[in-house]
Motif scaffolding. Structure first.
Motif, PDB file in Angstrom:
ATOM      1  N   PRO A 116       0.845  -1.192   0.000  1.00  0.00           N
ATOM      2  CA  PRO A 116       0.000   0.000   0.000  1.00  0.00           C
ATOM      3  C   PRO A 116       0.887   1.251   0.000  1.00  0.00           C
ATOM      4  N   VAL A 117       0.406   2.313  -0.597  1.00  0.00           N
ATOM      5  CA  VAL A 117       1.178   3.553  -0.711  1.00  0.00           C
ATOM      6  C   VAL A 117       1.663   4.029   0.659  1.00  0.00           C
ATOM      7  N   GLU A 118       0.806   3.925   1.671  1.00  0.00           N
ATOM      8  CA  GLU A 118       1.202   4.412   2.998  1.00  0.00           C
ATOM      9  C   GLU A 118       2.365   3.601   3.581  1.00  0.00           C
ATOM     10  N   ASP A 119       2.476   2.324   3.233  1.00  0.00           N
ATOM     11  CA  ASP A 119       3.613   1.524   3.699  1.00  0.00           C
ATOM     12  C   ASP A 119       4.882   1.911   2.955  1.00  0.00           C
ATOM     13  N   VAL A 120       4.763   2.210   1.669  1.00  0.00           N
ATOM     14  CA  VAL A 120       5.932   2.673   0.902  1.00  0.00           C
ATOM     15  C   VAL A 120       6.407   4.008   1.468  1.00  0.00           C
ATOM     16  N   GLU A 121       5.481   4.901   1.753  1.00  0.00           N
ATOM     17  CA  GLU A 121       5.852   6.199   2.331  1.00  0.00           C
ATOM     18  C   GLU A 121       6.551   6.025   3.674  1.00  0.00           C
ATOM     19  N   ALA A 122       6.045   5.141   4.509  1.00  0.00           N
ATOM     20  CA  ALA A 122       6.667   4.883   5.811  1.00  0.00           C
ATOM     21  C   ALA A 122       8.068   4.299   5.631  1.00  0.00           C
ATOM     22  N   LEU A 123       8.208   3.380   4.684  1.00  0.00           N
ATOM     23  CA  LEU A 123       9.515   2.785   4.385  1.00  0.00           C
ATOM     24  C   LEU A 123      10.498   3.856   3.936  1.00  0.00           C
ATOM     25  N   VAL A 124      10.069   4.717   3.030  1.00  0.00           N
ATOM     26  CA  VAL A 124      10.950   5.781   2.517  1.00  0.00           C
ATOM     27  C   VAL A 124      11.380   6.713   3.642  1.00  0.00           C
ATOM     28  N   HIS A 125      10.459   7.072   4.542  1.00  0.00           N
ATOM     29  CA  HIS A 125      10.820   7.934   5.680  1.00  0.00           C
ATOM     30  C   HIS A 125      11.851   7.244   6.570  1.00  0.00           C
ATOM     31  N   LEU A 126      11.664   5.971   6.834  1.00  0.00           N
ATOM     32  CA  LEU A 126      12.619   5.227   7.660  1.00  0.00           C
ATOM     33  C   LEU A 126      13.989   5.211   6.992  1.00  0.00           C
ATOM     34  N   ILE A 127      14.029   4.919   5.705  1.00  0.00           N
ATOM     35  CA  ILE A 127      15.301   4.875   4.978  1.00  0.00           C
ATOM     36  C   ILE A 127      15.954   6.256   4.980  1.00  0.00           C
ATOM     37  N   HIS A 128      15.169   7.292   4.765  1.00  0.00           N
ATOM     38  CA  HIS A 128      15.682   8.663   4.785  1.00  0.00           C
ATOM     39  C   HIS A 128      16.347   8.971   6.123  1.00  0.00           C
ATOM     40  N   ASP A 129      15.659   8.622   7.203  1.00  0.00           N
ATOM     41  CA  ASP A 129      16.157   8.932   8.547  1.00  0.00           C
ATOM     42  C   ASP A 129      17.326   8.052   8.972  1.00  0.00           C
ATOM     43  N   ARG A 130      17.286   6.778   8.598  1.00  0.00           N
ATOM     44  CA  ARG A 130      18.305   5.841   9.080  1.00  0.00           C
ATOM     45  C   ARG A 130      19.506   5.691   8.145  1.00  0.00           C
ATOM     46  N   LEU A 131      19.281   5.783   6.848  1.00  0.00           N
ATOM     47  CA  LEU A 131      20.381   5.567   5.908  1.00  0.00           C
ATOM     48  C   LEU A 131      20.810   6.879   5.263  1.00  0.00           C
ATOM     49  N   SER A 132      19.998   7.410   4.355  1.00  0.00           N
ATOM     50  CA  SER A 132      20.323   8.701   3.747  1.00  0.00           C
ATOM     51  C   SER A 132      19.193   9.158   2.837  1.00  0.00           C
TER      52      SER A 132
END
Length: 115
Positions: free
Chosen positions: A80-96
């Motif tokens: 679902p789009v909301e899970d992709v958005e959550a994943l992207v935020h996590l990656i942004h915050d944790r990786l780059s």
């Protein structure tokens, strides 16, 4: 793009969804070919639960998943789009931010949900 999950994939899947008894999709009867779709669609209650599960991964495991996404070996099409958005935020915050943008690009490339 279907792939066979290897031992590392299975270990990450079991870490994210310890309740995963076997590697078969209950809806289609097919074996799982990715890590994230089963966690999102079969085991997580909602996006908050999905991100809570992903937050349990170490940075090396998260990097491994993002590398699979960038290579086209890990499907985002069924999420679902909301899970992709959550994943992207996590990656942004944790990786780059750059890795997060790569994941967005991979998602937007439009790989459809494969059963």
């Amino acid at each position: 793009m279907p792939r066979e999950l290897d031992e590392k994939d299975i270990a990450i899947l079991k870490k994210l969804a310890p309740e995963c008894g076997d590697l078969t999709c209950s809806g289609s009867g097919h074996m799982f070919h990715s890590i994230l779709p089963p966690v999102s669609n079969h085991f997580s209650e909602d996006s908050e639960d999905f991100i809570r599960r992903l937050s349990s991964l170490g940075d090396d495991e998260l990097t491994y998943i993002t590398d699979l996404i960038r290579k086209g070996d890990e499907s985002l099409g069924c999420l679902p789009v909301e899970d992709v958005e959550a994943l992207v935020h996590l990656i942004h915050d944790r990786l780059s931010p750059e890795v997060a943008q790569n994941v967005i690009s991979a998602y937007e490339s439009g790989n459809a949900c494969e059963h």
